[in-house]
Design an enzyme around this catalytic site. Sequence first.
Site, short mmCIF file in Angstrom:
data_model
loop_
_atom_site.label_atom_id
_atom_site.label_comp_id
_atom_site.label_asym_id
_atom_site.label_seq_id
_atom_site.Cartn_x
_atom_site.Cartn_y
_atom_site.Cartn_z
N GLU A 174 -12.51 -12.95 15.12
CA GLU A 174 -13.33 -12.65 14.18
C GLU A 174 -14.78 -13.08 14.43
OE1 GLU A 174 -12.45 -14.48 10.38
OE2 GLU A 174 -13.97 -13.39 9.35
N LYS A 216 -11.29 -8.27 13.73
CA LYS A 216 -11.84 -8.87 12.39
C LYS A 216 -13.22 -8.68 12.14
CE LYS A 216 -11.40 -11.67 8.09
NZ LYS A 216 -10.14 -12.27 7.31
P1 13P Z 1 -14.00 -12.58 2.98
O1 13P Z 1 -13.09 -11.23 2.96
O2 13P Z 1 -14.01 -13.29 1.41
O3 13P Z 1 -14.88 -12.51 3.70
O4 13P Z 1 -13.02 -13.51 3.77
C1 13P Z 1 -12.42 -13.16 4.93
C2 13P Z 1 -12.06 -14.25 5.86
O5 13P Z 1 -11.21 -14.71 6.23
C3 13P Z 1 -13.40 -14.71 6.35
O6 13P Z 1 -12.98 -15.66 7.39
#
Ligand code: 13P
Length: 338
Positions: A174, A216
């Site tokens: 991510e 992600k």
């Molecule tokens: P949000 O969808 O609230 O941005 O959170 C996703 C997430 O896991 C951030 O690390």
Amino acid sequence: MTLNEIAKKMCAKGKGILAADESTGTIAKRFKSINVENIEKNRLNFRQTLFNSSAMKDFIGGVILFDETIRQKTTLGPSIPELISKHGAVPGIKVDKGAKPLAGSSDETVTEGLDSLRERLKEYYDLGARFTKWRAVYKISNKFPSVQSIKSNAHALARYAALVQEAKMVPIVEPEVLMDGSHNIDKCYQVTTNVLNECYNELEIHKVDLNGTVLKPNMIISGSECKDKSSAEEIAKKTLDCLKKNVPAEVPGIAFLSGGQSEIESSKNLNEINKINDTNFLITFSYGRGLQASALKEFGKNQENTENIQKAFNHRAKMNGLSSKGEWSEELEKEFAA
Ligand code: 13P
């Protein structure tokens, strides 16, 4: 199951990932906004209510947990990971230790948590986790993100991903380019391009098998203070274009974060992306706020009203499930509201 099969199960058509991995500090902010005391009992109650809802079976392929949650036993009988598996979703765990100040750069962060990660992964596997998450954070401003932040975060993400695959779990990679700021959509496109390039560079150096990963990312979107708001069509076109150019085709699944978009915006934008998705990527959601905001509001009104909390969550999960197939519509939202 192979890592590739797990990744595909998490992102299966019509399903996506519930990011319920808020750290104790982050959930404190969410609970404060609804006047709920941030104690373990309340955190367990909110989360087990979501994980036991009817939407789980049809629309949720995986759930990301926080360290405290993966160890909890529900008051319904099973442990939290057992409850999630029972509904056919894959339990996962956030393994990073958060974004910490990056020495040598004012106001930027590097995500920490590599020390003893190998040992922690073994424990999480034994607790039932089959995938993991690590979030790197990049700020946009005139001088940020710096090369230092792009390189150090990509290096950490790749070392994390290699360790996770060694432990037979799927790493969610991510790299989040934040929406904060007044930058326009093209600036977001350019920064996300640089960030993704460096990440895949490092993942290759660290011999990570991309077939067994999930990306992600953020959507390509203008900053929250930018006056020039883009249409969902433009967001979708630029997001898909950026992914096609910068994400290797072996990656099976791409699951977006909601990143501060409203619940409806995040469903609408995901839907537009899937309407024009001409790739083999399974493109879906991995939302925290985008899936939980309405349910959280209901929890704030009455923590014992399981029915209303689940109703709100079921609706968002269903809407995003439809968006993952390009079948969402504004009319469905209106029908539910009425
Ligand atoms: P949000 O969808 O609230 O941005 O959170 C996703 C997430 O896991 C951030 O690390």
